[in-house]
Structures are given as C-alpha cells and as structure tokens.
Design an enzyme around this catalytic site. Structure first.
Site, PDB file in Angstrom:
ATOM      1  N   ARG A  66       2.324  -5.683   5.286  1.00 25.73           N
ATOM      2  CA  ARG A  66       2.336  -7.140   5.134  1.00 25.73           C
ATOM      3  C   ARG A  66       3.511  -7.623   4.316  1.00 25.73           C
ATOM      4  O   ARG A  66       4.134  -8.623   4.611  1.00 25.73           O
ATOM      5  CB  ARG A  66       1.033  -7.604   4.466  1.00 25.73           C
ATOM      6  N   HIS A  98      -6.698  -6.200  10.533  1.00 27.80           N
ATOM      7  CA  HIS A  98      -6.903  -4.793  10.924  1.00 27.80           C
ATOM      8  C   HIS A  98      -7.072  -4.683  12.440  1.00 27.80           C
ATOM      9  O   HIS A  98      -6.537  -3.774  13.077  1.00 27.80           O
ATOM     10  CB  HIS A  98      -8.168  -4.229  10.252  1.00 27.80           C
ATOM     11  N   LYS A 113     -18.656   9.247  -5.031  1.00 21.88           N
ATOM     12  CA  LYS A 113     -19.329   8.006  -5.431  1.00 21.88           C
ATOM     13  C   LYS A 113     -20.696   7.933  -4.763  1.00 21.88           C
ATOM     14  O   LYS A 113     -20.794   7.745  -3.547  1.00 21.88           O
ATOM     15  CB  LYS A 113     -18.486   6.786  -5.025  1.00 21.88           C
ATOM     16  N   SER A 156      -8.584  -7.542   2.667  1.00 25.88           N
ATOM     17  CA  SER A 156     -10.015  -7.325   2.445  1.00 25.88           C
ATOM     18  C   SER A 156     -10.423  -7.863   1.072  1.00 25.88           C
ATOM     19  O   SER A 156     -11.496  -8.458   0.931  1.00 25.88           O
ATOM     20  CB  SER A 156     -10.353  -5.843   2.537  1.00 25.88           C
TER      21      SER A 156
HETATM   22  P1  ADP Z   1      -6.425   1.013   2.119  1.00 27.42           P
HETATM   23  O1  ADP Z   1      -7.589   0.924   1.199  1.00 27.42           O
HETATM   24  O2  ADP Z   1      -6.165   2.388   2.659  1.00 27.42           O
HETATM   25  O3  ADP Z   1      -5.167   0.333   1.676  1.00 27.42           O
HETATM   26  P2  ADP Z   1      -7.126  -1.211   3.852  1.00 27.42           P
HETATM   27  O4  ADP Z   1      -8.448  -1.224   4.500  1.00 27.42           O
HETATM   28  O5  ADP Z   1      -6.891  -2.210   2.763  1.00 27.42           O
HETATM   29  O6  ADP Z   1      -6.918   0.270   3.405  1.00 27.42           O
HETATM   30  O7  ADP Z   1      -5.986  -1.386   4.928  1.00 27.42           O
HETATM   31  C1  ADP Z   1      -5.782  -0.439   5.954  1.00 27.42           C
HETATM   32  C2  ADP Z   1      -4.410  -0.642   6.567  1.00 27.42           C
HETATM   33  O8  ADP Z   1      -4.343  -1.930   7.178  1.00 27.42           O
HETATM   34  C3  ADP Z   1      -3.267  -0.621   5.553  1.00 27.42           C
HETATM   35  O9  ADP Z   1      -2.151  -0.006   6.165  1.00 27.42           O
HETATM   36  C4  ADP Z   1      -2.983  -2.069   5.310  1.00 27.42           C
HETATM   37  O10 ADP Z   1      -1.643  -2.277   4.903  1.00 27.42           O
HETATM   38  C5  ADP Z   1      -3.247  -2.646   6.672  1.00 27.42           C
HETATM   39  N1  ADP Z   1      -3.622  -4.071   6.622  1.00 27.42           N
HETATM   40  C6  ADP Z   1      -4.548  -4.655   5.840  1.00 27.42           C
HETATM   41  N2  ADP Z   1      -4.645  -5.971   6.101  1.00 27.42           N
HETATM   42  C7  ADP Z   1      -3.737  -6.233   7.068  1.00 27.42           C
HETATM   43  C8  ADP Z   1      -3.317  -7.436   7.756  1.00 27.42           C
HETATM   44  N3  ADP Z   1      -3.850  -8.628   7.462  1.00 27.42           N
HETATM   45  N4  ADP Z   1      -2.362  -7.318   8.694  1.00 27.42           N
HETATM   46  C9  ADP Z   1      -1.800  -6.110   8.948  1.00 27.42           C
HETATM   47  N5  ADP Z   1      -2.135  -4.954   8.347  1.00 27.42           N
HETATM   48  C10 ADP Z   1      -3.079  -5.010   7.410  1.00 27.42           C
END
Ligand code: ADP
Length: 147
Positions: A91, A17, A41, A128
C-alpha cells in the site's frame, strides 16, 4: 501448474485483500490463502478456523482458491503445498520496507519467490486494523468487507 500462497492475518479479510487474491489468480493457476496464527496463543484456534470458513465462503465459486490456517514459517507452509511463490500486497512505503525485509529473509532460506501487487488506489487506505478500530467504536464497516 503455478501455485502461490497469499499469507496474512486477515483480521478481518477486507476488500483490499480480496482484490489482491483475485488479481493473483490472473498470474497463477492456484492460490492458497494462508491464515497465519500463533500456536502459542491459547484460544486462537477457534477464531482462526472461523476466519478460514469466512474467507472460504467468499471464494466458494472459485475452484482455484483454497483457504487454510497455518502456524510457523510461511516458506514451510508454501513448501508443504508445492507453492513456488508468495503473494503480498503493497500500500505504501511503510509496507515496502517491511515486506522487502520479509522477502529477502524468505529468499535467503528458500527458493520461493515473493511477488508484490500494489494496492489499487481505491483500496490503498484500507487496513484490517482500521476496520477493527471503526467496528469497536460502533461504526458500520460492511463497505470495507467482501459480501
Ligand atoms: P500481515 O499480518 O501478514 O501483515 P495482513 O492480513 O495485514 O497480514 O495483510 C496481508 C497482506 O495483504 C499484506 O501483504 C498486506 O500488505 C496486504 N494488504 C492489506 N491490506 C491491503 C489493501 N487494502 N490493499 C492491498 N493489499 C493489502
């Protein structure tokens, strides 16, 4: 001035991120990291406000990034801040299918443009959910998290 929103759950905010946020700053004047939460929630507020503080501390020296929690639609959050762009990371193909649907929906209801950045190969496997899984099984996850 070009302002973009980088929305997500960020549970937790990983080095993947962080990389997307920093690269987005090369394209936009301001970046608002939006920590989305479900208002229905109970108990979520405290967790999310902790998360906002943690992410804000990572970017404490970067004046062009702010961090804020929001509930509801990302496009409404973006409009409230006068942001014309949403930044998302990609990804793998699975991300693309999901993200395209979201981007098309957001384009149908607003004039906010979604901009995609592909994950750098070294961060592409980090999610995550993977970090949460390792942590709950007692593994040290610090190398996946920003300092
Ligand atoms: P959501 O719950 O909205 O999917 P996330 O917190 O999982 O949110 O992810 C937010 C954004 O960051 C999404 O666009 C996701 O694809 C991107 N993302 C998550 N992990 C990575 C990573 N390792 N590299 C690049 N982008 C990522």
């Amino acid at each position: 001035m070009r302002t973009a929103v980088f929305p997500g759950s960020f549970d937790p905010f990983t080095i993947g991120h962080k990389d997307i946020a920093e690269r987005a700053l090369n394209m936009f004047d301001f970046l608002i990291i939006g920590v989305g939460f479900n208002i229905n929630k109970p108990g979520n507020d405290a967790i999310v406000s902790d998360r906002v503080k943690t992410i804000a501390s990572i970017f404490k020296d970067e004046k062009r990034i702010t961090v804020e929690a929001y509930s509801g639609l990302t496009v409404d959050f973006a409009k409230r801040h006068g942001a014309g762009f949403i930044v998302r990371g990609l990804r793998e193909v699975k991300d693309f299918e999901y993200e395209r649907n979201l981007a098309d929906t957001n384009a149908a209801i607003s004039n906010i443009e979604t901009v995609f950045l592909t994950a750098r190969p070294e961060f592409g496997f980090i999610s995550s959910s993977m970090v949460r899984e390792l942590k709950s099984n007692g593994y040290d996850v610090s190398r996946f998290l920003p300092k």
